[in-house]
Design an enzyme around this catalytic site. Structure first.
Site, PDB file in Angstrom:
ATOM      1  N   SER A 142      -0.941  -9.955   1.328  1.00 32.72           N
ATOM      2  CA  SER A 142      -2.268 -10.035   0.708  1.00 32.72           C
ATOM      3  C   SER A 142      -2.667 -11.480   0.492  1.00 32.72           C
ATOM      4  O   SER A 142      -1.852 -12.300   0.055  1.00 32.72           O
ATOM      5  CB  SER A 142      -2.242  -9.312  -0.639  1.00 32.72           C
ATOM      6  OG  SER A 142      -3.456  -9.561  -1.317  1.00 32.72           O
ATOM      7  N   TYR A 157       1.639  -7.828  -8.671  1.00 35.77           N
ATOM      8  CA  TYR A 157       1.215  -7.726  -7.275  1.00 35.77           C
ATOM      9  C   TYR A 157       1.277  -9.076  -6.569  1.00 35.77           C
ATOM     10  O   TYR A 157       1.849  -9.197  -5.484  1.00 35.77           O
ATOM     11  CB  TYR A 157      -0.205  -7.159  -7.212  1.00 35.77           C
ATOM     12  CG  TYR A 157      -0.652  -6.840  -5.805  1.00 35.77           C
ATOM     13  CD1 TYR A 157      -0.124  -5.740  -5.131  1.00 35.77           C
ATOM     14  CD2 TYR A 157      -1.600  -7.614  -5.161  1.00 35.77           C
ATOM     15  CE1 TYR A 157      -0.535  -5.438  -3.829  1.00 35.77           C
ATOM     16  CE2 TYR A 157      -2.017  -7.318  -3.867  1.00 35.77           C
ATOM     17  CZ  TYR A 157      -1.474  -6.226  -3.205  1.00 35.77           C
ATOM     18  OH  TYR A 157      -1.877  -5.937  -1.927  1.00 35.77           O
TER      19      TYR A 157
HETATM   20  N1  LIG Z   1      -6.775  -2.224   0.737  1.00 39.39           N
HETATM   21  C1  LIG Z   1      -6.803  -3.534   0.526  1.00 39.39           C
HETATM   22  O1  LIG Z   1      -7.867  -4.124   0.222  1.00 39.39           O
HETATM   23  C2  LIG Z   1      -5.545  -4.356   0.693  1.00 39.39           C
HETATM   24  C3  LIG Z   1      -5.661  -5.750   0.585  1.00 39.39           C
HETATM   25  C4  LIG Z   1      -4.524  -6.542   0.744  1.00 39.39           C
HETATM   26  C5  LIG Z   1      -3.307  -5.926   1.033  1.00 39.39           C
HETATM   27  N2  LIG Z   1      -3.216  -4.568   1.124  1.00 39.39           N
HETATM   28  C6  LIG Z   1      -1.901  -3.992   1.451  1.00 39.39           C
HETATM   29  O2  LIG Z   1      -2.034  -3.064   2.503  1.00 39.39           O
HETATM   30  C7  LIG Z   1      -0.988  -2.082   2.436  1.00 39.39           C
HETATM   31  C8  LIG Z   1      -1.588  -0.691   2.530  1.00 39.39           C
HETATM   32  O3  LIG Z   1      -2.426  -0.493   1.399  1.00 39.39           O
HETATM   33  P1  LIG Z   1      -3.669   0.521   1.376  1.00 39.39           P
HETATM   34  O4  LIG Z   1      -4.863  -0.287   1.098  1.00 39.39           O
HETATM   35  O5  LIG Z   1      -3.637   1.435   2.547  1.00 39.39           O
HETATM   36  O6  LIG Z   1      -3.324   1.306   0.031  1.00 39.39           O
HETATM   37  P2  LIG Z   1      -3.176   2.842  -0.337  1.00 39.39           P
HETATM   38  O7  LIG Z   1      -4.280   3.639   0.223  1.00 39.39           O
HETATM   39  O8  LIG Z   1      -2.951   2.825  -1.807  1.00 39.39           O
HETATM   40  O9  LIG Z   1      -1.846   3.279   0.419  1.00 39.39           O
HETATM   41  C9  LIG Z   1      -0.594   2.791   0.026  1.00 39.39           C
HETATM   42  C10 LIG Z   1       0.452   3.504   0.841  1.00 39.39           C
HETATM   43  O10 LIG Z   1       1.734   3.005   0.435  1.00 39.39           O
HETATM   44  C11 LIG Z   1       2.560   4.133   0.184  1.00 39.39           C
HETATM   45  N3  LIG Z   1       3.650   3.837  -0.728  1.00 39.39           N
HETATM   46  C12 LIG Z   1       3.597   3.340  -1.983  1.00 39.39           C
HETATM   47  N4  LIG Z   1       4.837   3.227  -2.488  1.00 39.39           N
HETATM   48  C13 LIG Z   1       5.688   3.661  -1.524  1.00 39.39           C
HETATM   49  C14 LIG Z   1       7.091   3.795  -1.424  1.00 39.39           C
HETATM   50  N5  LIG Z   1       7.907   3.471  -2.438  1.00 39.39           N
HETATM   51  N6  LIG Z   1       7.623   4.265  -0.268  1.00 39.39           N
HETATM   52  C15 LIG Z   1       6.825   4.596   0.775  1.00 39.39           C
HETATM   53  N7  LIG Z   1       5.476   4.530   0.738  1.00 39.39           N
HETATM   54  C16 LIG Z   1       4.929   4.042  -0.397  1.00 39.39           C
HETATM   55  C17 LIG Z   1       1.623   5.209  -0.342  1.00 39.39           C
HETATM   56  O11 LIG Z   1       2.261   6.443  -0.232  1.00 39.39           O
HETATM   57  P3  LIG Z   1       2.008   7.715  -1.206  1.00 39.39           P
HETATM   58  O12 LIG Z   1       0.932   8.515  -0.534  1.00 39.39           O
HETATM   59  O13 LIG Z   1       3.316   8.405  -1.254  1.00 39.39           O
HETATM   60  O14 LIG Z   1       1.591   7.176  -2.549  1.00 39.39           O
HETATM   61  C18 LIG Z   1       0.456   5.027   0.620  1.00 39.39           C
HETATM   62  O15 LIG Z   1       0.720   5.637   1.853  1.00 39.39           O
HETATM   63  C19 LIG Z   1      -0.254  -2.362   1.124  1.00 39.39           C
HETATM   64  O16 LIG Z   1       0.925  -3.086   1.375  1.00 39.39           O
HETATM   65  C20 LIG Z   1      -1.247  -3.197   0.341  1.00 39.39           C
HETATM   66  O17 LIG Z   1      -0.620  -4.020  -0.620  1.00 39.39           O
HETATM   67  C21 LIG Z   1      -4.312  -3.766   0.960  1.00 39.39           C
END
Ligand SMILES: NC(=O)c1ccc[n+]([C@@H]2O[C@H](COP(=O)([O-])OP(=O)(O)OC[C@H]3O[C@@H](n4cnc5c(N)ncnc54)[C@H](OP(=O)(O)O)[C@@H]3O)[C@@H](O)[C@H]2O)c1
Length: 235
Positions: A142, A157
């Protein structure tokens, strides 16, 4: 047919990564904590034939079980996507992540997921990676983990992703002799459950960019921290 191994594929960016790689003809191994309730992923898997299995990246036992399941299978690209943001509250407060009200059990859970998980999975799957053609480890980090541009707050975070950036840069050195390249990539602020509805980017656009970065990853780029659009991010 190259193989991609994705963590956190139940929704958001992980689900979109699985969808796009499958549409592009890759063999997709899509993992998530609870396959039984991952309805969208299961529908995608039924339509595309991708393999789905349970992996909790915060659990050493679960990672060991994934290592055994994957024994002998080359993995071209490991995508460490699973992530936790930790508590958010209101417009300008980060409950449990603000100085003076840090919830340490939450901070440890975020570190276990975002920082320890990618390192542990890379160790567990190193033989799979090293025996593949592409040999790439990419972690979704991020931009708000940039030490150079921190705005305060969000201790759990920010620190978890800053630490995983260091892990990726260090792995780039340690794994270079085996021809394995690494990258930390920020997806941009994207409309997912984590990013929320006000985010400017769709998962489709962000993942298209991430896949382009994965495709161009080579020895000269290994260990870097980039935005989905390819621009370099400051540590
Ligand atoms: N969206 C943004 O703006 C943004 C910006 C910067 C970085 N990111 C990064 O992008 C990545 C994906 O995020 P997203 O935006 O798609 O968020 P999201 O919709 O909240 O999805 C997060 C995913 O991570 C999984 N997860 C959480 N803890 C876990 C664990 N212990 N073992 C396996 N899976 C786990 C969740 O699974 P469950 O369904 O089981 O909860 C879900 O599939 C993350 O690393 C996040 O930090 C996102």
């Amino acid at each position: 047919m190259p193989t991609v191994f994705i963590t956190g594929a139940s929704r958001g960016l992980g689900l979109e990564l699985a969808r796009q790689y499958a549409a592009d003809g890759w063999r997709v191994i899509a993992t998530c904590r609870s396959p039984a309730t991952a309805d969208e992923l299961n529908q995608l898997a039924a339509a595309s034939g991708m393999q789905v299995f349970a992996l909790d990246v915060a659990s050493g036992t679960s990672i060991e079980s994934a290592r055994q399941t994957m024994s002998g299978v080359p993995i071209d690209v490991l995508l460490n996507n699973a992530g936790l943001f930790g508590p958010k509250a209101g417009a300008d407060k980060d409950l449990g992540q603000s100085f003076g009200s840090i919830r340490y059990e939450v901070l440890e859970e975020v570190w276990r997921t975002n920082t320890v998980g990618p390192l542990r999975i890379t160790e567990a799957l190193i033989e799979n990676l090293a025996s593949s053609s592409q040999r790439k480890v990419v972690t979704i980090s991020s931009g708000i983990a940039s030490i150079a541009s921190t705005e305060g707050g969000l201790y759990a975070y920010r620190s978890s992703k800053a630490a995983v950036n260091m892990i990726m840069a260090t792995l780039a050195k340690d794994l270079a002799p085996r021809g394995v390249h690494t990258l930390a990539v920020c997806p941009g602020w994207t409309r997912t459950r984590m990013g929320g509805q006000n985010a400017p980017l769709t998962a489709q656009i962000s993942v298209t960019g991430i896949r382009a970065r994965v495709a161009e990853l080579d020895a000269t780029m290994s260990g870097q921290f980039r935005l989905y659009d390819g621009s370099l991010l400051a540590w």
